[in-house]
Design a protein around this motif. Structure first.
Motif, PDB file in Angstrom:
ATOM      1  N   UNK A  31      -6.100   8.418  13.679  1.00 33.08           N
ATOM      2  CA  UNK A  31      -7.127   8.854  12.733  1.00 33.08           C
ATOM      3  C   UNK A  31      -6.575   9.392  11.405  1.00 33.08           C
ATOM      4  N   UNK A  32      -5.426  10.095  11.374  1.00 28.05           N
ATOM      5  CA  UNK A  32      -4.941  10.582  10.066  1.00 28.05           C
ATOM      6  C   UNK A  32      -4.607   9.461   9.089  1.00 28.05           C
ATOM      7  N   UNK A  42      -5.041   6.359   0.278  1.00 26.20           N
ATOM      8  CA  UNK A  42      -4.572   7.684  -0.146  1.00 26.20           C
ATOM      9  C   UNK A  42      -3.483   8.192   0.791  1.00 26.20           C
ATOM     10  N   UNK A  43      -3.698   8.073   2.113  1.00 26.10           N
ATOM     11  CA  UNK A  43      -2.646   8.470   3.056  1.00 26.10           C
ATOM     12  C   UNK A  43      -1.394   7.643   2.806  1.00 26.10           C
ATOM     13  N   UNK A  44      -1.563   6.333   2.628  1.00 30.45           N
ATOM     14  CA  UNK A  44      -0.411   5.449   2.461  1.00 30.45           C
ATOM     15  C   UNK A  44       0.414   5.843   1.244  1.00 30.45           C
ATOM     16  N   UNK A  45      -0.237   6.119   0.127  1.00 27.71           N
ATOM     17  CA  UNK A  45       0.516   6.468  -1.071  1.00 27.71           C
ATOM     18  C   UNK A  45       1.276   7.781  -0.892  1.00 27.71           C
ATOM     19  N   UNK A  46       0.680   8.735  -0.206  1.00 26.29           N
ATOM     20  CA  UNK A  46       1.402   9.985   0.076  1.00 26.29           C
ATOM     21  C   UNK A  46       2.624   9.711   0.954  1.00 26.29           C
ATOM     22  N   UNK A  89      -6.164  -4.028   3.979  1.00 29.64           N
ATOM     23  CA  UNK A  89      -6.108  -2.831   4.811  1.00 29.64           C
ATOM     24  C   UNK A  89      -7.144  -2.835   5.924  1.00 29.64           C
ATOM     25  N   UNK A  90      -8.163  -3.685   5.818  1.00 27.39           N
ATOM     26  CA  UNK A  90      -9.188  -3.764   6.857  1.00 27.39           C
ATOM     27  C   UNK A  90      -8.627  -4.299   8.172  1.00 27.39           C
ATOM     28  N   UNK A 211      -0.094  12.506  -7.330  1.00 20.99           N
ATOM     29  CA  UNK A 211      -0.276  11.159  -7.863  1.00 20.99           C
ATOM     30  C   UNK A 211      -1.227  10.327  -7.001  1.00 20.99           C
ATOM     31  N   UNK A 212      -1.237  10.544  -5.688  1.00 18.66           N
ATOM     32  CA  UNK A 212      -2.117   9.776  -4.804  1.00 18.66           C
ATOM     33  C   UNK A 212      -3.587  10.117  -5.007  1.00 18.66           C
ATOM     34  N   UNK A 213      -3.870  11.275  -5.600  1.00 20.60           N
ATOM     35  CA  UNK A 213      -5.251  11.683  -5.814  1.00 20.60           C
ATOM     36  C   UNK A 213      -5.857  11.041  -7.067  1.00 20.60           C
TER      37      UNK A 213
END
Length: 286
Positions: A31-32, A42-46, A89-90, A211-213
């Motif tokens: 889930x994260x 967003x998670x991926x870029x972080x 990503x789907x 930056x991811x935001x």
């Protein structure tokens, strides 16, 4: 006579061991890592930002990403451009294994690129490139004063050409006329979305707007204006500045076409300073 039993703590892993774990190419998705459409960008870029910094630290011969100027001042490997291509990503679901195969290359004396090939169960789901440059605060505690700084580089280093780095330089210097088929120099906003970032959620450990935001903020605006838009399949972001805590940021829709399959927007501060330019191409909407 009785002997006391002594409990000696088991030594934990070394920092070097933890760095190696952090850049392991395989992640079990849960889930994260996900959103309702699949893998969370967003998670991926972080995650890729973290890997970029650790890979850069190893490249410079450091144990951790504790970057310092020649006089010991803290420096940051700031992401100055990102590229996402061929995103699907789907495809990603909970309990899938995401594989991230990464390569670092120096593109100039001041910039470093990492390229990350993404796959799930052997199926390619996208490629990400991150470009960073070292920066520091010219004025202590002032995010508006972020400026580039040069750190020592490895001897005999060879540079590799990067189209993303060239486009970033051309964006900064006003040389890029069109991108994604859209005129870059047009700045009159079609629509504007105002956002008040959360200090506890959108700022990173260095006190900078993460930056991811930037792209997450743009997606909020686009989903508000175009609820049926599809997921992003290609995106490039060029970072030009930052904001202070408790400062609003505005996303301007500059141009779009194909309702709105391709979009050009910019993020700016309240004082009008443009802090990012962003180009998106979306898959077909619902």
């Amino acid at each position: 006579m009785s002997a006391a039993l002594l409990d000696f703590p088991t030594p934990g892993p070394s920092v070097r061991d933890l760095v190696e774990r952090a850049v392991d190419p395989h992640i079990l998705l849960g889930m994260p890592h996900l959103n309702s459409s699949g893998l969370s960008e967003t998670w991926l870029m972080k995650e890729l930002g973290h890997r970029h910094w650790l890979m850069l630290a190893r490249h410079l011969g450091l144990d951790t990403a504790d970057f310092r100027t020649a006089d010991g001042e803290e420096a940051y490997a700031a992401i100055c451009a990102t590229s996402l291509t061929a995103a699907r990503f789907n495809v990603a679901r909970a309990n899938d294994i995401l594989s991230i195969h990464s390569k670092l290359s120096a593109v100039s004396r001041t910039q470093t690129s990492t390229r990350h090939e993404l796959s799930v169960d052997g199926r390619r789901i996208g490629t990400v490139e991150l470009i960073s440059t070292f920066v520091h605060r010219a004025i202590k505690g002032n995010n508006h004063s972020i400026a580039r700084v040069t750190l020592p580089e490895p001897q005999g280093q060879r540079f590799e050409w990067s189209a993303l780095a060239k486009n970033a330089a051309d964006i900064r210097n006003g040389r890029l006329r069109t991108h994604f088929g859209i005129p870059v120099l047009a700045e009159k906003a079609l629509r504007t979305f105002r956002f008040n970032p959360s200090i506890s959620q959108e700022f990173n450990g260095a006190g900078l707007f993460y930056f991811a935001e930037f792209q997450a903020l743009a997606d909020r605006a686009l989903e508000n204006w175009f609820p049926s838009k599809g997921p992003v399949s290609r995106r490039e972001v060029f970072f030009l500045g930052n904001i202070e805590k408790n400062e609003s940021v505005l996303f301007d829709l500059i141009d779009c076409y194909s309702d709105p399959k391709t979009v050009y927007g910019q993020l700016r501060r309240e004082d009008g300073k443009v802090i990012a330019r962003m180009f998106n191409t979306c898959a077909d909407g619902a």
